[in-house]
Scaffold this motif. Structure first.
Motif, short mmCIF file in Angstrom:
data_model
loop_
_atom_site.label_atom_id
_atom_site.label_comp_id
_atom_site.label_asym_id
_atom_site.label_seq_id
_atom_site.Cartn_x
_atom_site.Cartn_y
_atom_site.Cartn_z
N ALA A 1 56.94 3.97 40.04
CA ALA A 1 57.20 2.63 39.82
C ALA A 1 56.07 1.76 40.81
O ALA A 1 55.38 0.70 40.36
CB ALA A 1 58.46 2.40 40.52
N ALA A 2 56.31 1.69 41.93
CA ALA A 2 55.13 1.46 43.22
C ALA A 2 53.69 1.13 42.76
O ALA A 2 53.59 0.32 43.16
CB ALA A 2 55.38 1.94 44.24
N ARG A 3 53.59 2.70 42.42
CA ARG A 3 52.08 2.83 42.00
C ARG A 3 51.73 1.54 40.83
O ARG A 3 50.74 1.31 40.73
CB ARG A 3 51.97 4.43 41.08
N THR A 4 52.78 1.59 39.84
CA THR A 4 52.44 0.54 38.67
C THR A 4 52.16 -0.56 39.28
O THR A 4 50.77 -1.21 38.58
CB THR A 4 53.02 1.01 37.59
N ARG A 5 52.77 -1.28 39.84
CA ARG A 5 52.92 -2.77 40.32
C ARG A 5 51.56 -3.18 41.62
O ARG A 5 51.24 -3.26 41.03
CB ARG A 5 54.10 -2.94 41.06
N ALA A 6 51.53 -1.62 41.98
CA ALA A 6 51.00 -1.71 43.01
C ALA A 6 48.82 -1.26 41.95
O ALA A 6 47.80 -2.71 43.12
CB ALA A 6 50.11 -0.72 43.95
N GLU A 7 49.04 -0.50 41.32
CA GLU A 7 47.91 -0.98 40.68
C GLU A 7 47.48 -2.41 39.78
O GLU A 7 46.12 -2.77 39.70
CB GLU A 7 48.22 0.07 39.42
N GLU A 8 48.80 -2.73 38.95
CA GLU A 8 48.80 -4.30 38.13
C GLU A 8 48.49 -5.50 39.18
O GLU A 8 47.08 -6.05 38.86
CB GLU A 8 49.48 -4.87 38.14
N LEU A 9 48.09 -5.30 40.89
CA LEU A 9 48.14 -6.04 41.32
C LEU A 9 47.24 -6.15 42.08
O LEU A 9 45.85 -7.17 42.06
CB LEU A 9 49.08 -5.97 42.71
N ALA A 10 46.24 -4.69 42.30
CA ALA A 10 45.26 -4.62 42.75
C ALA A 10 44.22 -5.34 41.07
O ALA A 10 42.69 -5.84 41.69
CB ALA A 10 44.87 -3.02 42.41
N HIS A 11 43.60 -4.48 40.90
CA HIS A 11 43.31 -4.81 38.86
C HIS A 11 43.42 -6.26 38.54
O HIS A 11 42.42 -6.41 38.18
CB HIS A 11 43.38 -3.61 37.90
N ARG A 12 44.02 -6.91 38.25
CA ARG A 12 44.73 -7.95 38.33
C ARG A 12 44.89 -9.10 39.14
O ARG A 12 43.75 -10.49 38.35
CB ARG A 12 46.14 -8.67 37.45
N LEU A 13 45.21 -9.00 40.65
CA LEU A 13 44.34 -10.06 41.00
C LEU A 13 43.15 -10.04 42.50
O LEU A 13 43.16 -10.75 42.71
CB LEU A 13 46.09 -10.93 41.90
N LEU A 14 43.44 -8.79 43.16
CA LEU A 14 42.54 -8.56 43.57
C LEU A 14 40.97 -8.27 43.44
O LEU A 14 40.32 -8.55 44.47
CB LEU A 14 43.68 -7.35 44.89
N ALA A 15 40.78 -7.71 42.75
CA ALA A 15 39.23 -7.68 42.37
C ALA A 15 39.58 -8.72 40.84
O ALA A 15 40.24 -8.93 40.38
CB ALA A 15 39.62 -6.17 41.45
N ASN A 16 37.84 -8.52 40.50
CA ASN A 16 37.59 -9.28 40.01
C ASN A 16 37.06 -8.32 38.93
O ASN A 16 35.61 -7.73 39.04
CB ASN A 16 36.38 -10.36 40.12
#
Lengths: 88, 88
Positions: free
Chosen positions: B55-70
């Motif tokens: 669950a942590a990985r899923t949320r962290a990947e969403e954050l990384a791909h949607r908000l931290l990177a263009n």
């Protein structure tokens, strides 16, 4: 031999991180209530020509610590792999 | 449980990287002839509250791909560790 280096430069603990704080403040409104302690930093990748892995590591650490990071407020962390394998 | 995430954001291969190119051009004059292929990026660390590592990985990947990177020009790479162990 050619080695691939990956350097992560982070602000030292205790040094104010306005970018990380701004991201963290925005997260609840974007649906990420469960994320805390955001710290922003920089990363670098480069290739080093050297005879041995030890020599490549020494040069890459000099570069990371002297030129890529500001040692007053930042710390750098180096990972080194042979260029034949993948970093990630 | 609390998990520590580390995200590396790099420009996609082929996207011009003026910061990395500038560093690379400066290196020979600073005594680093043997360093090539410098690419500059950003890194982030944060903590995620979640019941399971998946669950942590899923949320962290969403954050990384949607908000931290263009995603148009950047790719992000996530590493996750339980908060009890050290990232580095």
């Amino acid at each position: 031999m050619r080695f691939v280096a990956r350097v992560e430069v982070q602000l030292r603990p205790g040094i104010a991180d306005p970018e990380g704080a701004t991201i963290e403040r925005a997260l609840p409104a974007l649906g990420f209530d469960e994320v805390h302690g955001v710290r922003a930093g920089r990363s670098f990748r480069f290739e080093v020509e050297a005879d041995t892995e030890a020599a490549a590591r020494t040069r890459a650490e000099e570069l990371a610590h002297r030129l890529l990071a500001n040692p007053v407020i930042e710390e750098s962390h180096l990972e080194l792999v042979a260029a034949t394998s993948e970093v990630r």
